[in-house]
Design a protein around this motif. Structure first.
Motif, short mmCIF file in Angstrom:
data_model
loop_
_atom_site.label_atom_id
_atom_site.label_comp_id
_atom_site.label_asym_id
_atom_site.label_seq_id
_atom_site.Cartn_x
_atom_site.Cartn_y
_atom_site.Cartn_z
N LEU A 1 0.85 -1.18 0.00
CA LEU A 1 0.00 0.00 0.00
C LEU A 1 0.89 1.23 0.00
O LEU A 1 1.71 1.40 0.90
CB LEU A 1 -0.90 0.02 1.23
CG LEU A 1 -1.85 -1.17 1.41
CD1 LEU A 1 -2.62 -1.03 2.71
CD2 LEU A 1 -2.78 -1.30 0.23
N PRO A 2 0.74 2.09 -1.00
CA PRO A 2 1.58 3.28 -1.04
C PRO A 2 1.23 4.23 0.10
O PRO A 2 0.10 4.22 0.60
CB PRO A 2 1.27 3.90 -2.39
CG PRO A 2 -0.07 3.37 -2.76
CD PRO A 2 -0.21 2.03 -2.11
N ARG A 3 2.18 5.04 0.50
CA ARG A 3 1.92 6.02 1.56
C ARG A 3 0.79 6.94 1.10
O ARG A 3 0.77 7.38 -0.04
CB ARG A 3 3.18 6.81 1.91
CG ARG A 3 3.73 7.64 0.77
CD ARG A 3 4.98 8.40 1.14
NE ARG A 3 4.74 9.61 1.85
CZ ARG A 3 4.36 10.76 1.30
NH1 ARG A 3 4.16 10.85 0.01
NH2 ARG A 3 4.17 11.82 2.05
N LEU A 4 -0.16 7.17 1.99
CA LEU A 4 -1.31 8.03 1.70
C LEU A 4 -1.96 7.67 0.37
O LEU A 4 -2.36 8.53 -0.40
CB LEU A 4 -0.87 9.50 1.70
CG LEU A 4 -0.26 10.00 3.01
CD1 LEU A 4 0.32 11.39 2.82
CD2 LEU A 4 -1.28 9.96 4.14
N GLY A 5 -2.06 6.36 0.12
CA GLY A 5 -2.62 5.90 -1.16
C GLY A 5 -3.48 4.67 -0.98
O GLY A 5 -3.82 4.27 0.13
N GLU A 6 -3.81 4.06 -2.10
CA GLU A 6 -4.70 2.90 -2.07
C GLU A 6 -4.34 1.93 -3.19
O GLU A 6 -3.67 2.29 -4.15
CB GLU A 6 -6.15 3.35 -2.23
CG GLU A 6 -6.42 4.06 -3.53
CD GLU A 6 -7.81 4.66 -3.60
OE1 GLU A 6 -8.36 4.68 -4.70
OE2 GLU A 6 -8.34 5.10 -2.56
N LYS A 7 -4.80 0.71 -3.03
CA LYS A 7 -4.66 -0.34 -4.04
C LYS A 7 -5.99 -1.06 -4.14
O LYS A 7 -6.72 -1.20 -3.16
CB LYS A 7 -3.61 -1.38 -3.62
CG LYS A 7 -2.20 -0.94 -3.73
CD LYS A 7 -1.68 -1.15 -5.12
CE LYS A 7 -0.22 -0.77 -5.16
NZ LYS A 7 0.50 -1.32 -6.23
#
Length: 161
Positions: free
Chosen positions: A89-95
């Motif tokens: 999961l990217p920092r401050l992100g989504e998958k």
């Protein structure tokens, strides 16, 4: 004796450095249902594909080793599944994570009856755990909402019956 003190000092320094590497503030990843579709329809079992949006509210990446998901519809157990897909999961992100869940004909028929009664909205709850290497027991999640516009999906299921 001097060697033991030196080793103890090194171990203490290593522990302090490791503690500083652990973030002070950790928020659990959030999981929401993006879509659901029918994959397989058999006499005893049915399989649906869930597209789950897994969001990382933290300012650092989180590796995920898998998910366990339960789906309830109208406060009734409906389906469950697991995924061992590894994502970061990217920092401050989504998958987006695609996973299969399985149900049985009895559960599907209960929900089709609810749809036939004219209620085109079904309350759902997804819950389970997100597994990450640093938390082997998993991080629990729960999300509630309503499924709308199920005419297409319920039509596909009814056609299979």
């Amino acid at each position: 004796m001097r060697m033991i003190r030196y080793i103890a000092l090194l171990v203490t320094a290593a522990v302090l450095i490791a503690c500083n590497a652990i973030p002070n503030h950790f928020e659990k990843p959030q999981v929401s249902l993006a879509s659901i579709s029918l994959a397989k329809f058999g006499l005893l079992e049915q399989q649906f594909v869930l597209n789950l949006r897994v969001t990382n509210p933290n300012d650092y990446e989180i590796p995920v080793n898998g998910l366990h998901v339960n789906v309830d519809i109208n406060n009734q157990p409906f389906a469950q599944g697991v995924s061992n897909e590894k994502v970061t999961l990217p920092r401050l992100g989504e998958k987006m994570v695609k996973m299969n869940v399985t149900t049985n004909l009895n559960q599907v028929l209960k929900q089709l009856k609810a749809l036939q009664s004219g209620d085109m909205k079904l309350a759902y709850k997804i819950y389970g755990k997100v597994y990450a290497p640093l938390v082997p027991a998993g991080l629990a999640f729960e999300r509630k909402g309503e499924l709308e516009g199920l005419g297409d999906l319920s039509g596909k299921i009814a056609d299979k019956l």
